[in-house]
Design a protein around this motif. Structure first.
Motif, PDB file in Angstrom:
ATOM      1  N   LYS A  14       0.836  -1.203   0.000  1.00 24.71           N
ATOM      2  CA  LYS A  14       0.000   0.000   0.000  1.00 24.71           C
ATOM      3  C   LYS A  14       0.869   1.250   0.000  1.00 24.71           C
ATOM      4  CE  LYS A  14      -4.013  -2.070   2.287  1.00 24.71           C
ATOM      5  NZ  LYS A  14      -3.802  -3.331   1.654  1.00 24.71           N
ATOM      6  N   LEU A  15       2.055   1.131   0.605  1.00 25.98           N
ATOM      7  CA  LEU A  15       2.985   2.252   0.650  1.00 25.98           C
ATOM      8  C   LEU A  15       4.363   1.769   0.222  1.00 25.98           C
ATOM      9  CD1 LEU A  15       3.775   5.163   1.348  1.00 25.98           C
ATOM     10  CD2 LEU A  15       4.070   4.410   3.724  1.00 25.98           C
ATOM     11  N   VAL A  16       4.895   2.410  -0.803  1.00 27.88           N
ATOM     12  CA  VAL A  16       6.225   2.106  -1.330  1.00 27.88           C
ATOM     13  C   VAL A  16       7.076   3.354  -1.136  1.00 27.88           C
ATOM     14  CG1 VAL A  16       7.549   1.465  -3.377  1.00 27.88           C
ATOM     15  CG2 VAL A  16       5.233   0.559  -3.056  1.00 27.88           C
ATOM     16  N   VAL A  17       8.294   3.173  -0.642  1.00 29.31           N
ATOM     17  CA  VAL A  17       9.222   4.290  -0.486  1.00 29.31           C
ATOM     18  C   VAL A  17      10.463   3.994  -1.303  1.00 29.31           C
ATOM     19  CG1 VAL A  17      10.750   5.517   1.128  1.00 29.31           C
ATOM     20  CG2 VAL A  17       8.393   5.031   1.770  1.00 29.31           C
ATOM     21  N   VAL A  43       6.240   7.155  -2.301  1.00 27.74           N
ATOM     22  CA  VAL A  43       6.856   8.384  -1.798  1.00 27.74           C
ATOM     23  C   VAL A  43       8.349   8.225  -2.030  1.00 27.74           C
ATOM     24  CG1 VAL A  43       7.296   9.834   0.221  1.00 27.74           C
ATOM     25  CG2 VAL A  43       5.071   8.724  -0.052  1.00 27.74           C
ATOM     26  N   THR A  44       8.952   9.213  -2.666  1.00 29.41           N
ATOM     27  CA  THR A  44      10.367   9.152  -2.992  1.00 29.41           C
ATOM     28  C   THR A  44      11.006  10.510  -2.745  1.00 29.41           C
ATOM     29  OG1 THR A  44      11.961   8.598  -4.753  1.00 29.41           O
ATOM     30  CG2 THR A  44       9.881   9.591  -5.436  1.00 29.41           C
ATOM     31  N   SER A  45      12.325  10.515  -2.555  1.00 27.57           N
ATOM     32  CA  SER A  45      12.987  11.784  -2.287  1.00 27.57           C
ATOM     33  C   SER A  45      14.365  11.840  -2.927  1.00 27.57           C
ATOM     34  CB  SER A  45      13.124  12.013  -0.775  1.00 27.57           C
ATOM     35  OG  SER A  45      14.094  11.140  -0.227  1.00 27.57           O
ATOM     36  N   ASP A  46      14.786  13.081  -3.160  1.00 28.93           N
ATOM     37  CA  ASP A  46      16.131  13.363  -3.634  1.00 28.93           C
ATOM     38  C   ASP A  46      16.510  14.734  -3.098  1.00 28.93           C
ATOM     39  OD1 ASP A  46      17.781  11.934  -6.191  1.00 28.93           O
ATOM     40  OD2 ASP A  46      18.484  13.909  -5.541  1.00 28.93           O
ATOM     41  N   ILE A  47      17.796  14.971  -2.953  1.00 30.79           N
ATOM     42  CA  ILE A  47      18.236  16.261  -2.409  1.00 30.79           C
ATOM     43  C   ILE A  47      18.569  17.269  -3.506  1.00 30.79           C
ATOM     44  CG2 ILE A  47      19.043  15.312  -0.221  1.00 30.79           C
ATOM     45  CD1 ILE A  47      21.915  15.406  -1.386  1.00 30.79           C
ATOM     46  N   ASP A  48      18.594  16.847  -4.751  1.00 25.81           N
ATOM     47  CA  ASP A  48      18.917  17.733  -5.871  1.00 25.81           C
ATOM     48  C   ASP A  48      17.620  18.306  -6.447  1.00 25.81           C
ATOM     49  OD1 ASP A  48      19.529  18.845  -8.392  1.00 25.81           O
ATOM     50  OD2 ASP A  48      21.173  17.428  -8.709  1.00 25.81           O
ATOM     51  N   PRO A  49      17.407  19.618  -6.315  1.00 25.11           N
ATOM     52  CA  PRO A  49      16.145  20.210  -6.796  1.00 25.11           C
ATOM     53  C   PRO A  49      15.909  20.014  -8.294  1.00 25.11           C
ATOM     54  CG  PRO A  49      17.674  21.921  -6.048  1.00 25.11           C
ATOM     55  CD  PRO A  49      18.296  20.615  -5.715  1.00 25.11           C
ATOM     56  N   ARG A  50      16.976  19.962  -9.087  1.00 23.10           N
ATOM     57  CA  ARG A  50      16.812  19.742 -10.537  1.00 23.10           C
ATOM     58  C   ARG A  50      16.298  18.330 -10.821  1.00 23.10           C
ATOM     59  NH1 ARG A  50      22.471  20.416 -12.371  1.00 23.10           N
ATOM     60  NH2 ARG A  50      22.711  19.590 -10.287  1.00 23.10           N
ATOM     61  N   MET A  51      16.794  17.369 -10.070  1.00 21.26           N
ATOM     62  CA  MET A  51      16.331  15.987 -10.245  1.00 21.26           C
ATOM     63  C   MET A  51      14.870  15.862  -9.821  1.00 21.26           C
ATOM     64  SD  MET A  51      18.701  14.092 -11.512  1.00 21.26           S
ATOM     65  CE  MET A  51      19.606  15.353 -12.390  1.00 21.26           C
ATOM     66  N   VAL A  52      14.521  16.491  -8.709  1.00 23.73           N
ATOM     67  CA  VAL A  52      13.137  16.446  -8.205  1.00 23.73           C
ATOM     68  C   VAL A  52      12.178  17.020  -9.249  1.00 23.73           C
ATOM     69  CG1 VAL A  52      11.565  17.370  -6.455  1.00 23.73           C
ATOM     70  CG2 VAL A  52      13.791  16.425  -5.771  1.00 23.73           C
ATOM     71  N   LEU A  72      16.408  10.227   5.067  1.00 23.37           N
ATOM     72  CA  LEU A  72      16.173  10.029   6.505  1.00 23.37           C
ATOM     73  C   LEU A  72      15.115  10.979   7.061  1.00 23.37           C
ATOM     74  CD1 LEU A  72      19.853   9.361   7.571  1.00 23.37           C
ATOM     75  CD2 LEU A  72      17.999   7.684   7.354  1.00 23.37           C
ATOM     76  N   LYS A  73      14.680  11.931   6.267  1.00 26.12           N
ATOM     77  CA  LYS A  73      13.606  12.854   6.669  1.00 26.12           C
ATOM     78  C   LYS A  73      12.231  12.376   6.211  1.00 26.12           C
ATOM     79  CE  LYS A  73      16.215  16.112   8.465  1.00 26.12           C
ATOM     80  NZ  LYS A  73      16.202  16.427   9.862  1.00 26.12           N
ATOM     81  N   LEU A  74      12.169  11.192   5.596  1.00 22.28           N
ATOM     82  CA  LEU A  74      10.883  10.647   5.148  1.00 22.28           C
ATOM     83  C   LEU A  74      10.258   9.831   6.276  1.00 22.28           C
ATOM     84  CD1 LEU A  74      11.779   9.285   1.581  1.00 22.28           C
ATOM     85  CD2 LEU A  74      10.397  11.302   2.115  1.00 22.28           C
ATOM     86  N   PRO A  75       9.200  10.314   6.921  1.00 15.93           N
ATOM     87  CA  PRO A  75       8.562   9.527   7.976  1.00 15.93           C
ATOM     88  C   PRO A  75       7.984   8.218   7.436  1.00 15.93           C
ATOM     89  CG  PRO A  75       7.275  11.504   7.515  1.00 15.93           C
ATOM     90  CD  PRO A  75       8.541  11.603   6.715  1.00 15.93           C
ATOM     91  N   ARG A  92      22.576   4.501   4.084  1.00 11.87           N
ATOM     92  CA  ARG A  92      21.854   3.244   3.907  1.00 11.87           C
ATOM     93  C   ARG A  92      21.726   2.412   5.185  1.00 11.87           C
ATOM     94  NH1 ARG A  92      22.776   0.987  -2.140  1.00 11.87           N
ATOM     95  NH2 ARG A  92      22.266   2.920  -3.196  1.00 11.87           N
ATOM     96  N   THR A  93      22.737   2.392   6.005  1.00 11.81           N
ATOM     97  CA  THR A  93      22.634   1.629   7.250  1.00 11.81           C
ATOM     98  C   THR A  93      21.555   2.226   8.143  1.00 11.81           C
ATOM     99  OG1 THR A  93      24.919   0.901   7.149  1.00 11.81           O
ATOM    100  CG2 THR A  93      23.877   0.846   9.301  1.00 11.81           C
ATOM    101  N   GLN A  94      21.478   3.556   8.212  1.00 12.64           N
ATOM    102  CA  GLN A  94      20.438   4.213   9.009  1.00 12.64           C
ATOM    103  C   GLN A  94      19.059   3.957   8.410  1.00 12.64           C
ATOM    104  OE1 GLN A  94      22.641   7.923   8.573  1.00 12.64           O
ATOM    105  NE2 GLN A  94      22.375   8.221  10.767  1.00 12.64           N
ATOM    106  N   GLU A  95      18.951   3.969   7.095  1.00 12.61           N
ATOM    107  CA  GLU A  95      17.669   3.667   6.450  1.00 12.61           C
ATOM    108  C   GLU A  95      17.224   2.248   6.793  1.00 12.61           C
ATOM    109  OE1 GLU A  95      18.648   6.528   2.637  1.00 12.61           O
ATOM    110  OE2 GLU A  95      18.407   4.383   2.301  1.00 12.61           O
ATOM    111  N   HIS A  96      18.159   1.321   6.730  1.00 16.44           N
ATOM    112  CA  HIS A  96      17.871  -0.082   7.072  1.00 16.44           C
ATOM    113  C   HIS A  96      17.265  -0.180   8.469  1.00 16.44           C
ATOM    114  CE1 HIS A  96      18.587  -4.236   8.244  1.00 16.44           C
ATOM    115  NE2 HIS A  96      19.324  -3.785   9.227  1.00 16.44           N
ATOM    116  N   ARG A  97      17.808   0.556   9.404  1.00 19.10           N
ATOM    117  CA  ARG A  97      17.310   0.497  10.787  1.00 19.10           C
ATOM    118  C   ARG A  97      15.893   1.040  10.913  1.00 19.10           C
ATOM    119  NH1 ARG A  97      22.975   2.476  12.546  1.00 19.10           N
ATOM    120  NH2 ARG A  97      24.028   0.499  12.868  1.00 19.10           N
ATOM    121  N   LEU A  98      15.513   1.973  10.045  1.00 15.99           N
ATOM    122  CA  LEU A  98      14.186   2.582  10.116  1.00 15.99           C
ATOM    123  C   LEU A  98      13.087   1.730   9.483  1.00 15.99           C
ATOM    124  CD1 LEU A  98      15.066   6.303   9.299  1.00 15.99           C
ATOM    125  CD2 LEU A  98      14.460   5.329  11.526  1.00 15.99           C
TER     126      LEU A  98
END
Length: 141
Positions: A14-17, A43-52, A72-75, A92-98
């Protein structure tokens, strides 16, 4: 609906990140999958405004929300049923933990760098798809 149809509906995310949108090709594929499944969102994210900005055009009309922020700012990372991790190796290690227990996640570039941490060896299953950069499929225990 039959029991089989009901069981199949429960197994569809139902939710893909996605972390690390880049130009939105994977987000588009994930969004098309949700559309084909008859529900769900990405829901997806990138830090580059041109890519977004570019990715928003690529994903237009699909159930895809693209945010300009670090992964890491994606709840939603804590809530997702399916996670496609393609962000910077350092996060990636921090993402894995979340990622929640029971979720399935895919690591892109798992053969390109030696970033995979020892804690990943304790997961329920891990499938590595051999390609020049690699994909690993994991269900978090």
């Amino acid at each position: 609906s039959t029991r089989k149809e009901m069981a199949m509906a429960r197994n569809k995310p139902k939710l893909v990140v996605e972390t690390g949108t880049n130009i939105g090709i994977t987000a588009r594929a994930l969004g098309a999958g949700c559309w084909a499944n008859g529900g769900g969102r990405v829901v997806t994210s990138d830090i580059d405004p041109r890519m977004v900005e570019y990715a928003r055009k690529v994903c237009e009309g699909l159930p895809v929300e693209i945010r300009e922020c670090p992964s890491l700012k994606l709840p939603e990372l804590k809530e997702a049923d399916l996670v496609f991790i393609d962000s910077s190796y350092s996060s990636r290690t921090q993402e894995h933990r979340l990622v929640k227990s029971g979720a399935v996640y895919i690591y892109h570039d798992s053969a390109a760098e030696k970033w995979v941490r020892p804690e990943l060896d304790y997961e329920q299953f891990k499938v590595h798809l051999d390609s020049p950069r690699g994909f690993s499929l994991i269900r978090k225990s």
